[in-house]
Design a protein around this motif. Structure first.
Motif, PDB file in Angstrom:
ATOM      1  N   CYS A 268       1.051  -0.956   0.024  1.00  0.00           N
ATOM      2  CA  CYS A 268      -0.099   0.044  -0.066  1.00  0.00           C
ATOM      3  C   CYS A 268       0.898   1.203  -0.050  1.00  0.00           C
ATOM      4  O   CYS A 268       1.754   1.350   0.911  1.00  0.00           O
ATOM      5  N   GLY A 269       0.735   2.153  -0.969  1.00  0.00           N
ATOM      6  CA  GLY A 269       1.650   3.316  -1.212  1.00  0.00           C
ATOM      7  C   GLY A 269       0.748   4.459  -0.976  1.00  0.00           C
ATOM      8  O   GLY A 269      -0.533   4.453  -0.888  1.00  0.00           O
ATOM      9  N   CYS A 270       1.258   5.605  -1.026  1.00  0.00           N
ATOM     10  CA  CYS A 270       0.780   6.903  -1.147  1.00  0.00           C
ATOM     11  C   CYS A 270       1.363   7.640  -2.278  1.00  0.00           C
ATOM     12  O   CYS A 270       2.751   7.958  -2.337  1.00  0.00           O
ATOM     13  N   HIS A 271       0.394   8.155  -3.199  1.00  0.00           N
ATOM     14  CA  HIS A 271       1.025   8.630  -4.331  1.00  0.00           C
ATOM     15  C   HIS A 271       0.529  10.333  -4.128  1.00  0.00           C
ATOM     16  O   HIS A 271      -0.495  10.623  -4.019  1.00  0.00           O
ATOM     17  N   VAL A 272       1.302  11.338  -4.480  1.00  0.00           N
ATOM     18  CA  VAL A 272       1.008  12.623  -4.485  1.00  0.00           C
ATOM     19  C   VAL A 272       1.103  13.381  -5.893  1.00  0.00           C
ATOM     20  O   VAL A 272       2.106  13.018  -6.502  1.00  0.00           O
ATOM     21  N   HIS A 273      -0.044  13.928  -6.388  1.00  0.00           N
ATOM     22  CA  HIS A 273      -0.120  14.582  -7.419  1.00  0.00           C
ATOM     23  C   HIS A 273       0.206  15.940  -7.166  1.00  0.00           C
ATOM     24  O   HIS A 273      -0.489  16.631  -6.594  1.00  0.00           O
ATOM     25  N   VAL A 274       1.062  16.643  -8.124  1.00  0.00           N
ATOM     26  CA  VAL A 274       1.263  18.083  -8.006  1.00  0.00           C
ATOM     27  C   VAL A 274       1.320  18.823  -9.236  1.00  0.00           C
ATOM     28  O   VAL A 274       1.611  18.125 -10.257  1.00  0.00           O
ATOM     29  N   SER A 275       0.469  20.043  -9.127  1.00  0.00           N
ATOM     30  CA  SER A 275       0.040  20.475 -10.702  1.00  0.00           C
ATOM     31  C   SER A 275       1.312  21.336 -11.406  1.00  0.00           C
ATOM     32  O   SER A 275       2.184  21.602 -10.646  1.00  0.00           O
ATOM     33  N   VAL A 276       1.472  20.913 -12.556  1.00  0.00           N
ATOM     34  CA  VAL A 276       2.462  21.508 -13.467  1.00  0.00           C
ATOM     35  C   VAL A 276       1.893  22.060 -14.621  1.00  0.00           C
ATOM     36  O   VAL A 276       0.796  21.859 -15.118  1.00  0.00           O
ATOM     37  N   GLU A 277       2.676  23.128 -15.286  1.00  0.00           N
ATOM     38  CA  GLU A 277       2.081  24.165 -16.102  1.00  0.00           C
ATOM     39  C   GLU A 277       2.081  23.241 -17.566  1.00  0.00           C
ATOM     40  O   GLU A 277       1.163  23.806 -18.386  1.00  0.00           O
ATOM     41  N   SER A 278       3.073  22.491 -17.733  1.00  0.00           N
ATOM     42  CA  SER A 278       3.207  22.010 -19.117  1.00  0.00           C
ATOM     43  C   SER A 278       4.025  20.646 -19.013  1.00  0.00           C
ATOM     44  O   SER A 278       4.508  20.242 -17.806  1.00  0.00           O
ATOM     45  N   ASP A 279       4.042  19.612 -20.175  1.00  0.00           N
ATOM     46  CA  ASP A 279       4.688  18.530 -19.897  1.00  0.00           C
ATOM     47  C   ASP A 279       6.297  18.821 -19.887  1.00  0.00           C
ATOM     48  O   ASP A 279       6.886  18.177 -19.142  1.00  0.00           O
TER      49      ASP A 279
END
Length: 377
Positions: free
Chosen positions: A137-148
């Motif tokens: 069981c993991g914890c994944h964090v999504h952080v917004s970025v402006e572009s690839d």
């Protein structure tokens, strides 16, 4: 302000024995029933998830349950949502005589059951025992970025700092009834996937996409969602997804990992815009740094992200906080990060708490059920 969201995988257990139970389908059905019976007035005003979108999801095995928060800009609202969904998961499981525990591996022996579904069945056939043993069981964090392009520049620059997140989140010392001698044995089990782990420096979004296409074209992977880099461009959202952390026993540690992840992304993006190149450590060194973090947690030396030399863990954590200080301060997260990190250094991570509980109770079952209680704290 960059948004940050969290995905947490929880272990479904019998609330008396602590043994993992393959109840994810039943818990999801219970959650859907409760959601259908609730009124719109009961929804929180700051939620903007599509009402039809499920909060809880299946994972690879029937003994797991995953939830995802919405993208948030402040840690107070993220904390509230993590606690809320942990509590809701516990309620739905409790209705079935079960419980949830934020443990990254099962301390008790278990035979994981692969969930029904074309994708999961393909993985079981393709990867065999590796798939069958992946009750982690993991914890994944999504952080917004402006572009690839910004996202890949970030991935290139955060690579050496990610092992520190492994150490801070370490919460999986036990495996099938035995002490693994690791703080994060989940990290070692997860590393069995041939497509997982640290990456080389890509240099551009085009190079990143070429690498992903080449990996999928080998036929070893079923799709690009199986590219399990330590940090990757999300294939669903405009985010960098940081995937190295164990699910954390206490929600305050989850929020620390989220705050540090956002600060790492912001710091890396600024360095990229300023023309500062990434540290050039090769994948071989990064693998050693990750192994050291998984083995030691916060109980021994770590490899310093800049020098790659053994360094007391407290100094390495301080180096991370210094590296991202400006981003933490501007987001209003500096004091939170300092306080929570200091608490982990003093009191220990989930790995130490599990070992201390076992020493005190003498029972893996008692330890697991106490961890289930702490999951909602």
């Amino acid at each position: 302000m960059r948004t940050v969201g969290v995905e947490e995988e929880l272990l479904l257990i019998d609330r008396e024995s602590g043994e993992p139970k393959a109840l994810s389908s039943a818990v999801l059905a219970r959650a859907a029933k409760d959601a259908a019976e609730s009124t719109g007035a009961e929804r929180h005003a700051d939620d903007y998830r599509d009402p039809e979108e499920e909060t809880f999801e299946k994972e690879l095995t029937g003994q797991q349950l995953e939830f995802a928060t919405q993208p948030r800009t402040d840690m107070a609202s993220l904390t509230e949502e993590v606690v809320r969904w942990r509590t809701a998961a516990a309620k739905h499981a409790g209705d079935l005589g079960a419980a949830v525990a934020a443990l990254a591996t099962s301390p008790l022996p278990v035979s994981p059951s692969i969930n029904v579904g074309t994708r999961y069945q393909w993985m079981e056939q393709q990867f065999g025992l590796t798939t069958q043993e992946q009750l982690t069981c993991g914890c994944h964090v999504h952080v917004s970025v402006e572009s690839d392009e910004e996202g890949v520049a970030v991935i290139d620059r955060i690579r050496p700092w990610l092992p520190v997140l492994v150490a801070l989140s370490s919460n999986s010392p036990y495996w099938h009834g035995n002490d693994s001698l690791y703080s994060s044995y989940r990290n070692r089990v997860w590393g069995r996937w041939p497509m997982a782990g640290p990456t080389e420096i890509f240099g551009s979004a085009e190079a990143y996409e070429e690498q992903v296409r080449a990996m999928v074209d080998t036929g070893v992977l079923g799709d690009r969602g199986m590219v399990y880099f330590d940090a990757r461009l999300s294939h669903r959202y405009p985010t960098v997804e940081i995937r190295v952390a164990d699910v954390c026993l206490e929600s305050s540690t989850t929020i620390l990992i989220a705050a540090l992840s956002r600060a790492l992304v912001e710091t890396a993006a600024r360095d990229w815009r300023a023309g500062r190149p990434p540290l050039g450590h090769g994948v071989s060194l990064l693998r050693l740094a990750t192994w050291r973090a998984a083995r030691s947690g916060l109980e021994d030396d770590l490899l310093h992200p800049v020098t790659m030399r053994p360094t007391p863990c407290g100094e390495v954590v301080s180096a991370l906080l210094h590296h991202v200080r400006d981003a933490l301060e501007e987001a209003g997260d500096l004091e939170l990060a300092r306080k929570t990190a200091s608490g982990l250094l003093d009191a220990g991570t989930g790995a130490r708490i599990q070992r201390d509980l076992l020493e005190r109770t003498g029972s893996l079952s008692a330890m697991v059920t106490e961890c289930a209680r702490r999951t909602q704290a």
